[in-house]
Design a protein around this motif. Structure first.
Motif, PDB file in Angstrom:
ATOM      1  N   ARG A  69       0.833  -1.207   0.000  1.00 46.76           N
ATOM      2  CA  ARG A  69       0.000   0.000   0.000  1.00 46.76           C
ATOM      3  C   ARG A  69       0.871   1.262   0.000  1.00 46.76           C
ATOM      4  O   ARG A  69       0.555   2.248  -0.668  1.00 46.76           O
ATOM      5  CB  ARG A  69      -0.950   0.000   1.196  1.00 46.76           C
ATOM      6  N   ARG A  70       1.975   1.179   0.715  1.00 45.20           N
ATOM      7  CA  ARG A  70       2.907   2.312   0.693  1.00 45.20           C
ATOM      8  C   ARG A  70       3.528   2.467  -0.696  1.00 45.20           C
ATOM      9  O   ARG A  70       3.649   3.584  -1.205  1.00 45.20           O
ATOM     10  CB  ARG A  70       4.001   2.095   1.739  1.00 45.20           C
ATOM     11  N   LEU A  71       3.907   1.350  -1.317  1.00 47.46           N
ATOM     12  CA  LEU A  71       4.452   1.421  -2.676  1.00 47.46           C
ATOM     13  C   LEU A  71       3.442   2.013  -3.650  1.00 47.46           C
ATOM     14  O   LEU A  71       3.798   2.798  -4.527  1.00 47.46           O
ATOM     15  CB  LEU A  71       4.865   0.028  -3.156  1.00 47.46           C
ATOM     16  N   ALA A  72       2.162   1.629  -3.494  1.00 42.89           N
ATOM     17  CA  ALA A  72       1.130   2.143  -4.389  1.00 42.89           C
ATOM     18  C   ALA A  72       0.961   3.655  -4.241  1.00 42.89           C
ATOM     19  O   ALA A  72       0.639   4.347  -5.208  1.00 42.89           O
ATOM     20  CB  ALA A  72      -0.189   1.427  -4.131  1.00 42.89           C
ATOM     21  N   ARG A  73       1.185   4.168  -3.041  1.00 46.33           N
ATOM     22  CA  ARG A  73       1.140   5.624  -2.852  1.00 46.33           C
ATOM     23  C   ARG A  73       2.352   6.292  -3.491  1.00 46.33           C
ATOM     24  O   ARG A  73       2.247   7.389  -4.062  1.00 46.33           O
ATOM     25  CB  ARG A  73       1.065   5.965  -1.367  1.00 46.33           C
ATOM     26  N   GLU A  74       3.507   5.633  -3.403  1.00 45.44           N
ATOM     27  CA  GLU A  74       4.739   6.201  -3.958  1.00 45.44           C
ATOM     28  C   GLU A  74       4.795   6.066  -5.483  1.00 45.44           C
ATOM     29  O   GLU A  74       5.410   6.884  -6.162  1.00 45.44           O
ATOM     30  CB  GLU A  74       5.956   5.504  -3.339  1.00 45.44           C
ATOM     31  N   PHE A  75       4.152   5.010  -6.017  1.00 47.66           N
ATOM     32  CA  PHE A  75       4.169   4.748  -7.455  1.00 47.66           C
ATOM     33  C   PHE A  75       2.721   4.596  -7.938  1.00 47.66           C
ATOM     34  O   PHE A  75       2.242   3.486  -8.170  1.00 47.66           O
ATOM     35  CB  PHE A  75       4.979   3.485  -7.758  1.00 47.66           C
ATOM     36  N   PRO A  76       2.007   5.712  -8.097  1.00 51.69           N
ATOM     37  CA  PRO A  76       0.564   5.664  -8.355  1.00 51.69           C
ATOM     38  C   PRO A  76       0.171   5.091  -9.708  1.00 51.69           C
ATOM     39  O   PRO A  76      -1.003   4.786  -9.912  1.00 51.69           O
ATOM     40  CB  PRO A  76       0.141   7.136  -8.232  1.00 51.69           C
ATOM     41  N   LYS A  77       1.116   4.930 -10.630  1.00 47.16           N
ATOM     42  CA  LYS A  77       0.783   4.346 -11.936  1.00 47.16           C
ATOM     43  C   LYS A  77       0.970   2.836 -11.960  1.00 47.16           C
ATOM     44  O   LYS A  77       0.708   2.192 -12.975  1.00 47.16           O
ATOM     45  CB  LYS A  77       1.642   4.993 -13.027  1.00 47.16           C
ATOM     46  N   TRP A  78       1.409   2.260 -10.847  1.00 52.08           N
ATOM     47  CA  TRP A  78       1.686   0.820 -10.767  1.00 52.08           C
ATOM     48  C   TRP A  78       0.552   0.091 -10.065  1.00 52.08           C
ATOM     49  O   TRP A  78      -0.251   0.683  -9.345  1.00 52.08           O
ATOM     50  CB  TRP A  78       2.974   0.584  -9.984  1.00 52.08           C
ATOM     51  N   GLN A  79       0.542  -1.235 -10.258  1.00 49.43           N
ATOM     52  CA  GLN A  79      -0.305  -2.093  -9.444  1.00 49.43           C
ATOM     53  C   GLN A  79       0.564  -3.215  -8.871  1.00 49.43           C
ATOM     54  O   GLN A  79       1.601  -3.570  -9.441  1.00 49.43           O
ATOM     55  CB  GLN A  79      -1.474  -2.652 -10.231  1.00 49.43           C
ATOM     56  N   PHE A  80       0.115  -3.760  -7.751  1.00 47.06           N
ATOM     57  CA  PHE A  80       0.900  -4.728  -6.993  1.00 47.06           C
ATOM     58  C   PHE A  80       0.007  -5.922  -6.652  1.00 47.06           C
ATOM     59  O   PHE A  80      -1.101  -5.746  -6.147  1.00 47.06           O
ATOM     60  CB  PHE A  80       1.449  -4.080  -5.726  1.00 47.06           C
ATOM     61  N   ILE A  81       0.504  -7.116  -6.950  1.00 52.14           N
ATOM     62  CA  ILE A  81      -0.252  -8.334  -6.672  1.00 52.14           C
ATOM     63  C   ILE A  81       0.439  -9.078  -5.542  1.00 52.14           C
ATOM     64  O   ILE A  81       1.637  -9.354  -5.605  1.00 52.14           O
ATOM     65  CB  ILE A  81      -0.339  -9.234  -7.917  1.00 52.14           C
ATOM     66  N   VAL A  82      -0.322  -9.375  -4.495  1.00 47.85           N
ATOM     67  CA  VAL A  82       0.180 -10.190  -3.392  1.00 47.85           C
ATOM     68  C   VAL A  82      -0.575 -11.513  -3.414  1.00 47.85           C
ATOM     69  O   VAL A  82      -1.800 -11.533  -3.555  1.00 47.85           O
ATOM     70  CB  VAL A  82       0.042  -9.466  -2.036  1.00 47.85           C
TER      71      VAL A  82
END
Length: 205
Positions: A69-82
């Motif tokens: 969630r922190r990465l998504a705030r820092e990189f708003p054009k990305w998505q992250f799959i866990v």
């Protein structure tokens, strides 16, 4: 589980979390605020750059929650799959065919990515998840498209002799916990018992 799909308001400060049950693996998608549509619902939308995160042997996808969630705030054009690997978290209810090996776990993740029709830019694996990430690279049908980065955290590539490094080991921890009472009054009792048995404070916590 309900899959929440909606356009993401660019003014939204918190990243959106899209939860998807699958017959392959359980997973969450955390999208930055500038990922306007989920490619799962709208195939005409461009696929945003994607990073996949794999947990360790005693963990689950929630271990990565606050971090991505922190990465998504820092990189708003990305998505992250866990992902919950086989026999872990919400994937433990899936009937997976054995043997339950690193290679099998890696193939599950590759199948999930195939189902989602994406090639991640980054794969990050912690400990056991790192070995799964390496096995994914070994098993992929063709070389991963560039630029794909694989980050392996706290994991030694190749075979490691159990107990040789003097650190805590999952097999010993699992054996200990199997003998522990099924009902406990509080977390502190478990932590104290693990510390008395010689496990590190980090593992006990």
């Amino acid at each position: 589980a309900i899959l929440r799909m909606a356009s993401v308001d660019k003014r939204m400060k918190e990243p959106s979390v899209l939860v998807k049950p699958a017959d392959i693996l359980a997973y969450d998608i955390v999208q930055g605020a500038e990922v306007r549509w989920s490619y799962i619902m709208d195939r005409s939308a461009p696929v945003p750059p994607t990073a996949v995160f794999l947990h360790g042997i005693l963990g689950c996808r929630k271990n990565w929650g606050s971090f991505v969630r922190r990465l998504a705030r820092e990189f708003p054009k990305w998505q992250f799959i866990v992902v919950d690997l086989r026999c872990h978290g919400d994937s433990s209810s899936l009937q997976k065919i054995g043997p339950h090996t690193v290679a099998s776990a890696a193939l599950d993740v590759l199948k999930l990515l195939g189902r989602l029709r994406l090639t991640p830019r980054v794969v990050v694996g912690h400990s056991f998840g790192g070995k799964v990430a390496i096995s994914m690279v070994d098993q992929v049908a063709k070389p991963l498209a560039r630029p794909v980065r694989v980050w392996v955290l706290d994991s030694t590539p190749g075979k490691v002799r159990a107990g040789a490094d003097g650190h805590d080991h999952p097999a010993e921890l699992i054996a200990f916990l199997q003998k522990f009472p099924k009902r406990i009054s509080n977390k502190r009792d478990v932590v104290d018992a693990l510390l008395r048995d010689g496990f590190s404070n980090d593992v006990a916590q």
